[in-house]
Design an enzyme around this catalytic site. Structure first.
Site, PDB file in Angstrom:
ATOM      1  N   SER A  16     -43.588  -2.264  19.655  1.00 26.31           N
ATOM      2  CA  SER A  16     -43.794  -3.121  18.475  1.00 26.31           C
ATOM      3  C   SER A  16     -42.617  -3.115  17.506  1.00 26.31           C
ATOM      4  O   SER A  16     -42.799  -3.334  16.318  1.00 26.31           O
ATOM      5  CB  SER A  16     -45.061  -2.724  17.692  1.00 26.31           C
ATOM      6  N   GLY A  18     -40.256  -5.239  17.824  1.00 28.08           N
ATOM      7  CA  GLY A  18     -39.805  -6.637  17.764  1.00 28.08           C
ATOM      8  C   GLY A  18     -38.724  -6.941  18.779  1.00 28.08           C
ATOM      9  O   GLY A  18     -37.772  -7.668  18.494  1.00 28.08           O
ATOM     10  N   LYS A 190     -32.157  10.777  14.632  1.00 29.25           N
ATOM     11  CA  LYS A 190     -32.495  11.563  15.830  1.00 29.25           C
ATOM     12  C   LYS A 190     -33.273  10.783  16.898  1.00 29.25           C
ATOM     13  O   LYS A 190     -32.927  10.853  18.082  1.00 29.25           O
ATOM     14  CB  LYS A 190     -33.253  12.847  15.410  1.00 29.25           C
ATOM     15  N   CYS A 381     -59.335 -26.396  20.938  1.00 31.83           N
ATOM     16  CA  CYS A 381     -59.922 -25.972  22.212  1.00 31.83           C
ATOM     17  C   CYS A 381     -61.374 -25.533  22.006  1.00 31.83           C
ATOM     18  O   CYS A 381     -62.223 -26.384  21.798  1.00 31.83           O
ATOM     19  CB  CYS A 381     -59.048 -24.920  22.874  1.00 31.83           C
ATOM     20  N   HIS A 507     -53.872 -27.083  23.101  1.00 31.56           N
ATOM     21  CA  HIS A 507     -53.352 -26.100  22.135  1.00 31.56           C
ATOM     22  C   HIS A 507     -52.019 -26.582  21.557  1.00 31.56           C
ATOM     23  O   HIS A 507     -50.962 -26.234  22.076  1.00 31.56           O
ATOM     24  CB  HIS A 507     -53.128 -24.750  22.826  1.00 31.56           C
ATOM     25  N   GLU A 509     -50.493 -25.580  19.071  1.00 33.51           N
ATOM     26  CA  GLU A 509     -49.687 -24.492  18.487  1.00 33.51           C
ATOM     27  C   GLU A 509     -48.565 -24.028  19.408  1.00 33.51           C
ATOM     28  O   GLU A 509     -47.553 -23.511  18.952  1.00 33.51           O
ATOM     29  CB  GLU A 509     -50.585 -23.307  18.092  1.00 33.51           C
TER      30      GLU A 509
HETATM   31  N1  GLN Z   1     -63.851 -21.149  26.474  1.00 28.60           N
HETATM   32  C1  GLN Z   1     -63.487 -22.521  26.452  1.00 28.60           C
HETATM   33  C2  GLN Z   1     -63.127 -23.035  27.846  1.00 28.60           C
HETATM   34  O1  GLN Z   1     -62.879 -22.264  28.718  1.00 28.60           O
HETATM   35  C3  GLN Z   1     -62.342 -22.765  25.496  1.00 28.60           C
HETATM   36  C4  GLN Z   1     -61.054 -22.129  25.913  1.00 28.60           C
HETATM   37  C5  GLN Z   1     -60.027 -22.058  24.819  1.00 28.60           C
HETATM   38  O2  GLN Z   1     -60.357 -22.151  23.646  1.00 28.60           O
HETATM   39  N2  GLN Z   1     -58.789 -21.837  25.175  1.00 28.60           N
HETATM   40  O3  GLN Z   1     -63.082 -24.206  28.086  1.00 28.60           O
END
Ligand code: GLN
Length: 534
Positions: A16, A18, A190, A381, A507, A509
């Site tokens: 951890s 980085g 050290k 999701c 997703h 992100e």
């Molecule tokens: N559990 C849900 C699925 O499998 C959503 C998955 C997720 O949020 N990545 O479809």
């Protein structure tokens, strides 16, 4: 074909520190000089990939365009550089062994004894060199800490590559800790001395040391570290704590790392272009106002579980000149609580991805609250799935509506397994993974945000919206604003009579970057900002 040079990044003292961000920063510096790079992560654990590991154990599973489920460090690589990650950029010991054992069963080793050296190390070397000739520089980060039993074959491999190639084509960078001992009021060298000793013991002399510390390391101390580690004083880089991780490439450059890299690799910079990055960091470090985003999830106990999500929110905030304060809410904890009180200071609610039944009720309550109280809502999701289920239940009045993930017996299956009829028992390989296209409907909020009709986003889920319910939600006022046309799958939903309410099956992100913040996050934060000033 390019003459590829190799940089190896190892870590010492403790985890951890980085290392991923250090490797990403090295990539960022080299790109700013005009070189093409990629970064590979080697993880010493035995899982074939992190796909089946709990986010609470391992942090987020990062997904690439080609559908690889990878270590979260690959997210840093993409956020700090222009390199795009793929299956070739993440190897675990498990995946290496898996390959070897398959070959062994096929009889490829022709009766030989299969051993760690040379067979495992050969396989690792092949993975390191697989993209040889495609980039100016390939950076490989070796996971774990020097001294661990399981990382030994990887270290042996990179030692061998140092022998195989010319000196000016390989460098070793070691990230270590120089702890500040409060009672003594001193930085201590050290642990770094010992860590380098360990590394030298296995035949690797580091060329450059990145020394993590709370405060900058003085020249005097650098001299001491240099003396005890056989590293030149100007190659001892002080990697002190900074406000934002995005500052690190700039600090490293100031500390002379850029010049050390060029010198050791015998390279001449083609340009020196960090202006845009510098400007962004200055902006990010000087945000005056704040918005509060409530994240209602089930892995909130570990910050790393939602790494890309938090970074994307941060990027979206900088674009709006606000810092994003995260209020991490364990969804289970919402049950039986007065929501007005809990959400009083929150400007936007986000329900992120997740797997399994735990926490679903709390998420549904939060979404209902956001819908009814007109609080900007973003469902990603699992968040999108629960949002549509909440809508079918509470607006369309179908009370037992559910996803078969949580209730396989319900007659009203809003979400079904992608291959519901196929009896898949193995945990891996039954998900929609990687990049898929999505057609956006005109005259929707989604269209306004993307300003495009065709977008590409990354997926990682097993369940899909049941087409039988498309007309049910649309008749009741929820718009399906994005669809994958190849497979006719619902990808985005939104509400018209709401200031900002979006659910997406993918997703976003994973694709946000400081230089290119994702429009969904930019607009979500902007909506949260408006909610504040109302
Ligand atoms: N559990 C849900 C699925 O499998 C959503 C998955 C997720 O949020 N990545 O479809």
């Amino acid at each position: 074909m390019k003459k590829t040079k190799y940089i190896f990044v190892t870590g010492g003292v403790l985890s951890s520190l980085g290392k991923g961000i250090a490797a990403a920063s090295i990539g960022n510096i080299l790109e700013s000089y005009g070189f093409s790079i990629t970064i590979i992560k080697f993880d010493p654990y035995l899982n074939v990939d992190p796909g089946t590991m709990s986010p609470l154990q391992h942090g987020e599973v990062f997904v690439t365009d080609d559908g690889a489920e990878t270590d979260l460090d690959l997210g840093h690589y993409e956020r700090f550089t222009q390199a795009r990650m793929s299956q070739k950029n993440n190897w675990t010991a498990g995946r290496i062994y898996h390959q070897i054992l398959r070959k062994e069963r096929r009889g490829d080793y022709l009766g030989k004894t299969v051993q760690v050296i040379p067979h495992v190390t050969d396989e690792i070397n092949a993975a390191i060199m697989a993209m040889d000739g495609q980039y100016d520089i390939i950076i490989s980060e070796i996971g774990g800490t020097v001294g661990d039993i399981e990382s030994l074959p990887f270290l042996e491999s990179i030692r061998q590559i140092g022998l195989l190639l010319e000196k000016e084509n390989v460098i070793y960078i070691h990230l270590t800790l120089v702890p500040y001992i409060k009672t003594a009021g001193e930085l201590k060298t050290k642990p770094t001395q010992h860590s380098v000793k360990e590394l030298r013991g296995i035949g690797i002399q580091p060329d450059i040391l990145l020394c993590r510390s709370e405060i900058p390391i003085s020249l005097e101390l650098k001299k001491k570290i240099a003396l005890f580690t056989n590293v030149r004083e100007k190659d001892v880089v002080s990697a002190f704590d900074v406000k934002s991780i995005y500052e690190i490439p700039l600090i490293f450059k100031k500390e002379g790392l850029g010049n050390s890299l060029l010198k050791k690799l015998n390279l001449k910079q083609k340009k020196d272009d960090s202006k845009k990055w510098q400007a962004w960091v200055t902006r990010a470090n000087n945000l005056k106002k704040e918005v509060v985003i409530g994240i209602v999830g089930k892995y909130v106990k570990l910050y790393d579980s939602y790494k890309s999500l938090f970074e994307a929110l941060f990027h979206g905030g900088v674009e709006n000149n606000v810092s994003v304060k995260l209020d991490l809410i364990e969804s289970e904890d919402l049950l039986g609580k007065p929501l007005d009180e809990r959400f009083r200071k929150i400007n936007g609610i986000l329900v992120p991805g997740g797997f399994g039944l735990r926490g679903i009720k709390g998420m549904m309550m939060a979404i209902e609250y956001a819908r009814k109280n007109k609080i900007p809502f973003f469902g990603i999701c699992l968040g999108m799935q629960i949002a549509t289920i909440e809508y079918v239940r509470n607006v369309a009045g179908i009370k037992n509506a559910h996803s078969t993930e949580f209730n396989s017996q319900t007659p009203n299956k809003i979400f079904l397994k992608l291959k519901e009829l196929v009896d898949i028992k193995e945990m891996g390989h039954n998900m929609r993974l990687g990049e898929f296209s999505c057609q956006i409907k005109k005259d929707t909020l989604s269209y306004k945000i993307y300003n495009k009709v065709k977008i590409f986003e990354r997926h990682r889920h097993r369940y899909e919206f049941n087409p039988r319910f498309e007309s049910v939600i649309e008749k009741n006022g929820m718009t399906i604003s994005g669809k994958n046309l190849e497979r006719d799958l619902v990808e985005m939903v939104e509400l018209n009579d709401h200031p900002w309410y979006i659910g997406c099956q993918f997703h976003p992100e994973f694709k946000s970057n400081p230089m290119k913040p994702h429009p969904l996050f930019v607009r979500f934060i902007s909506a949260a900002k408006s909610n504040q000033t109302k």
